[in-house]
Enzyme design. Structure first.
Site, PDB file in Angstrom:
ATOM      1  N   ASP A 291     -39.604  45.277  36.733  1.00  0.00           N
ATOM      2  CA  ASP A 291     -38.617  45.539  35.672  1.00  0.00           C
ATOM      3  C   ASP A 291     -38.591  47.023  35.293  1.00  0.00           C
ATOM      4  O   ASP A 291     -39.595  47.720  35.389  1.00  0.00           O
ATOM      5  CB  ASP A 291     -38.973  44.680  34.442  1.00  0.00           C
ATOM      6  CG  ASP A 291     -37.804  44.566  33.480  1.00  0.00           C
ATOM      7  OD1 ASP A 291     -36.664  44.891  33.857  1.00  0.00           O
ATOM      8  OD2 ASP A 291     -38.046  44.148  32.326  1.00  0.00           O
ATOM      9  N   GLY A 292     -37.414  47.476  34.846  1.00  0.00           N
ATOM     10  CA  GLY A 292     -37.301  48.837  34.307  1.00  0.00           C
ATOM     11  C   GLY A 292     -36.446  49.792  35.140  1.00  0.00           C
ATOM     12  O   GLY A 292     -36.371  50.979  34.819  1.00  0.00           O
TER      13      GLY A 292
ATOM     14  N   GLY B 248     -33.189  50.003  35.342  1.00  0.00           N
ATOM     15  CA  GLY B 248     -32.051  50.500  34.559  1.00  0.00           C
ATOM     16  C   GLY B 248     -32.479  51.582  33.584  1.00  0.00           C
ATOM     17  O   GLY B 248     -31.837  52.638  33.481  1.00  0.00           O
ATOM     18  N   ARG B 249     -33.596  51.348  32.878  1.00  0.00           N
ATOM     19  CA  ARG B 249     -34.082  52.341  31.909  1.00  0.00           C
ATOM     20  C   ARG B 249     -34.536  53.620  32.607  1.00  0.00           C
ATOM     21  O   ARG B 249     -34.356  54.716  32.099  1.00  0.00           O
ATOM     22  CB  ARG B 249     -35.232  51.734  31.072  1.00  0.00           C
ATOM     23  CG  ARG B 249     -34.720  50.926  29.889  1.00  0.00           C
ATOM     24  CD  ARG B 249     -35.794  50.028  29.339  1.00  0.00           C
ATOM     25  NE  ARG B 249     -35.991  48.861  30.204  1.00  0.00           N
ATOM     26  CZ  ARG B 249     -36.997  48.022  30.096  1.00  0.00           C
ATOM     27  NH1 ARG B 249     -37.932  48.224  29.181  1.00  0.00           N
ATOM     28  NH2 ARG B 249     -37.082  46.978  30.906  1.00  0.00           N
TER      29      ARG B 249
ATOM     30  N   THR C  79     -31.777  33.987  38.288  1.00  0.00           N
ATOM     31  CA  THR C  79     -30.535  33.216  38.097  1.00  0.00           C
ATOM     32  C   THR C  79     -29.728  33.820  36.943  1.00  0.00           C
ATOM     33  O   THR C  79     -28.508  33.855  36.980  1.00  0.00           O
ATOM     34  CB  THR C  79     -30.832  31.718  37.792  1.00  0.00           C
ATOM     35  OG1 THR C  79     -31.865  31.647  36.798  1.00  0.00           O
ATOM     36  CG2 THR C  79     -31.285  30.966  39.009  1.00  0.00           C
TER      37      THR C  79
ATOM     38  N   ASN D 264     -29.634  36.976  36.188  1.00  0.00           N
ATOM     39  CA  ASN D 264     -29.061  38.276  36.578  1.00  0.00           C
ATOM     40  C   ASN D 264     -27.630  38.161  37.119  1.00  0.00           C
ATOM     41  O   ASN D 264     -26.904  39.150  37.187  1.00  0.00           O
ATOM     42  CB  ASN D 264     -29.949  38.989  37.611  1.00  0.00           C
ATOM     43  CG  ASN D 264     -31.252  39.512  37.041  1.00  0.00           C
ATOM     44  OD1 ASN D 264     -32.263  39.595  37.740  1.00  0.00           O
ATOM     45  ND2 ASN D 264     -31.261  39.897  35.762  1.00  0.00           N
TER      46      ASN D 264
ATOM     47  N   ARG E 130     -46.163  42.567  35.130  1.00  0.00           N
ATOM     48  CA  ARG E 130     -44.792  42.924  34.740  1.00  0.00           C
ATOM     49  C   ARG E 130     -44.774  44.388  34.331  1.00  0.00           C
ATOM     50  O   ARG E 130     -45.589  44.819  33.516  1.00  0.00           O
ATOM     51  CB  ARG E 130     -44.257  42.071  33.592  1.00  0.00           C
ATOM     52  CG  ARG E 130     -42.797  42.453  33.265  1.00  0.00           C
ATOM     53  CD  ARG E 130     -42.098  41.517  32.330  1.00  0.00           C
ATOM     54  NE  ARG E 130     -40.674  41.858  32.247  1.00  0.00           N
ATOM     55  CZ  ARG E 130     -39.693  41.000  32.033  1.00  0.00           C
ATOM     56  NH1 ARG E 130     -39.972  39.722  31.875  1.00  0.00           N
ATOM     57  NH2 ARG E 130     -38.436  41.403  31.984  1.00  0.00           N
TER      58      ARG E 130
ATOM     59  N   ARG F 237     -42.768  39.378  28.585  1.00  0.00           N
ATOM     60  CA  ARG F 237     -42.221  38.023  28.697  1.00  0.00           C
ATOM     61  C   ARG F 237     -42.143  37.640  30.166  1.00  0.00           C
ATOM     62  O   ARG F 237     -42.284  38.473  31.054  1.00  0.00           O
ATOM     63  CB  ARG F 237     -40.851  37.926  28.017  1.00  0.00           C
ATOM     64  CG  ARG F 237     -39.820  38.916  28.528  1.00  0.00           C
ATOM     65  CD  ARG F 237     -38.441  38.691  27.880  1.00  0.00           C
ATOM     66  NE  ARG F 237     -37.563  39.809  28.149  1.00  0.00           N
ATOM     67  CZ  ARG F 237     -37.362  40.848  27.325  1.00  0.00           C
ATOM     68  NH1 ARG F 237     -37.972  40.883  26.157  1.00  0.00           N
ATOM     69  NH2 ARG F 237     -36.552  41.835  27.678  1.00  0.00           N
TER      70      ARG F 237
ATOM     71  N   SER G 262     -39.508  35.705  31.546  1.00  0.00           N
ATOM     72  CA  SER G 262     -38.115  35.692  32.034  1.00  0.00           C
ATOM     73  C   SER G 262     -37.865  34.661  33.145  1.00  0.00           C
ATOM     74  O   SER G 262     -37.262  34.976  34.179  1.00  0.00           O
ATOM     75  CB  SER G 262     -37.701  37.094  32.500  1.00  0.00           C
ATOM     76  OG  SER G 262     -37.822  38.025  31.444  1.00  0.00           O
TER      77      SER G 262
HETATM   78  C1  IPE Z   1     -36.409  39.837  35.141  1.00  0.00           C
HETATM   79  O1  IPE Z   1     -35.971  41.042  34.618  1.00  0.00           O
HETATM   80  C2  IPE Z   1     -35.811  39.616  36.484  1.00  0.00           C
HETATM   81  C3  IPE Z   1     -36.214  40.551  37.521  1.00  0.00           C
HETATM   82  C4  IPE Z   1     -37.103  41.505  37.427  1.00  0.00           C
HETATM   83  C5  IPE Z   1     -35.577  40.371  38.785  1.00  0.00           C
HETATM   84  P1  IPE Z   1     -34.763  41.104  33.573  1.00  0.00           P
HETATM   85  O2  IPE Z   1     -34.632  42.520  33.181  1.00  0.00           O
HETATM   86  O3  IPE Z   1     -33.575  40.447  34.157  1.00  0.00           O
HETATM   87  O4  IPE Z   1     -35.300  40.196  32.389  1.00  0.00           O
HETATM   88  P2  IPE Z   1     -35.022  40.238  30.823  1.00  0.00           P
HETATM   89  O5  IPE Z   1     -33.534  40.222  30.663  1.00  0.00           O
HETATM   90  O6  IPE Z   1     -35.630  41.495  30.296  1.00  0.00           O
HETATM   91  O7  IPE Z   1     -35.697  39.026  30.306  1.00  0.00           O
HETATM   92  C1  IPE Z   2     -35.217  45.147  37.147  1.00  0.00           C
HETATM   93  O1  IPE Z   2     -34.741  46.249  36.459  1.00  0.00           O
HETATM   94  C2  IPE Z   2     -34.365  44.810  38.347  1.00  0.00           C
HETATM   95  C3  IPE Z   2     -33.528  43.613  38.189  1.00  0.00           C
HETATM   96  C4  IPE Z   2     -33.550  42.803  37.184  1.00  0.00           C
HETATM   97  C5  IPE Z   2     -32.610  43.335  39.268  1.00  0.00           C
HETATM   98  P1  IPE Z   2     -33.636  46.125  35.325  1.00  0.00           P
HETATM   99  O2  IPE Z   2     -32.304  46.314  35.960  1.00  0.00           O
HETATM  100  O3  IPE Z   2     -33.806  44.882  34.566  1.00  0.00           O
HETATM  101  O4  IPE Z   2     -33.973  47.386  34.429  1.00  0.00           O
HETATM  102  P2  IPE Z   2     -33.946  47.466  32.847  1.00  0.00           P
HETATM  103  O5  IPE Z   2     -34.765  46.339  32.310  1.00  0.00           O
HETATM  104  O6  IPE Z   2     -32.506  47.358  32.449  1.00  0.00           O
HETATM  105  O7  IPE Z   2     -34.544  48.791  32.539  1.00  0.00           O
HETATM  106 MG    MG Z   3     -34.881  44.417  32.909  1.00  0.00          MG
END
Ligand code: IPE
Ligand code: IPE
Ligand code: MG
Length: 245
Positions: free
Chosen positions: A20-21, A23-24, A66, A68, A188, A194, A196
């Site tokens: 995760d992360g 996007g940030r 699912t 996403n 994580r 969490r 997820s």
């Molecule tokens: C969980 O991350 C799914 C994956 C890493 C593929 P998300 O970013 O989708 O989860 P939430 O929205 O923070 O729970």
């Molecule tokens: C995890 O990174 C990758 C996927 C869920 C596909 P995110 O895209 O959830 O990144 P954040 O949580 O927005 O930083």
């Molecule tokens: Mg995320």
């Protein structure tokens, strides 16, 4: 920085990672989210290499849930495109390093092109046995459990299973993860604490490890640090400490 020499021989057999992360990570530097995902693919390489070096036998990576599917179409499309690109690019190194690729999730929901490439790489690497890397794609634990209950119910209805014989083994055999052992260590990244909807059944006794590192920044040494932390824990499985020693 932690070196692998600091680890002892108690290496987890199965590590699962919620990557995760992305996007940030991109936002922090004013880049598009898709660039974050591209750099996240590098984190995958780091994790696979580190696990191979240590002798971890199973690595399961949460790549697309699912839930996403509810992201903007543009992002979903970019992720699917990236998947095809990565599969094409990585197949030779999977072969070279004796890595078996596997996938869990509702693969029928994936675009045809992704599914085709994925099944091709899975087939081509099926005899590799250094480590099994499982991608969780279009994966949701609740969806998996619903499917499992439906499949078992059909067998009960057709007198193939008697209800009182349904046990942990029967359930395990009907999950997407049927060929994988229980998770020992769940990691994580990105600071979220969490699950997820990831491997709810399979992490019943996993050790949980949360790190603030964003997935594209995740390096081998971060994985070593997680394992070092794991090695300092006492897995009691309900027993007392005295019983273990
Ligand atoms: C969980 O991350 C799914 C994956 C890493 C593929 P998300 O970013 O989708 O989860 P939430 O929205 O923070 O729970
Ligand atoms: C995890 O990174 C990758 C996927 C869920 C596909 P995110 O895209 O959830 O990144 P954040 O949580 O927005 O930083
Ligand atoms: Mg995320």
């Amino acid at each position: 920085m932690i070196q692998k020499e600091q680890l002892n021989s108690n290496i987890p057999r199965h590590i699962a990672i919620i990557m995760d992360g992305n996007g940030r990570w991109a936002k922090k530097q004013g880049l598009f989210r898709a660039i974050g995902h591209e750099n996240g693919a590098k984190g995958v390489q780091e994790a696979v290499e580190a696990c191979t070096e240590l002798g971890v036998k199973y690595l399961t990576l949460y790549a697309f849930s699912t839930e996403n599917w509810n992201r903007p179409k543009r992002e979903v499309d970019a992720l699917m495109k990236l998947l095809v690109k990565s599969l094409k690019k990585e197949i030779s190194s999977l072969q070279k390093n004796n890595i078996r690729l596997n996938a869990v999730g509702n693969l029928d929901a994936l675009p045809e092109k992704v599914k085709k490439e994925l099944l091709y790489v899975i087939e081509e690497t099926k005899s590799n046995n250094e480590i099994t890397v499982t991608l969780a794609l279009s994966y949701g634990s609740r969806e998996e459990l619903i499917k499992t209950i439906q499949d078992i119910s059909i067998k009960v209805k057709n007198n193939l299973i008697s209800p009182h014989l349904i046990n942990e083994t029967v359930i395990n055999e009907h999950l997407y993860t049927k060929n994988l052992p229980d998770v020992d260590l769940l990691i994580r990244t990105s600071g979220e604490q969490r699950i997820s909807n990831f491997l709810l059944w399979q992490i019943a006794y996993a050790e949980l490890y949360f790190t603030k590192v964003l997935w594209p920044d995740f390096k081998k040494t971060d994985l070593f640090e997680a394992i070092l932390n794991y090695q300092q824990r006492e897995r009691r499985f309900g027993k007392t400490s005295e019983q273990l020693s």
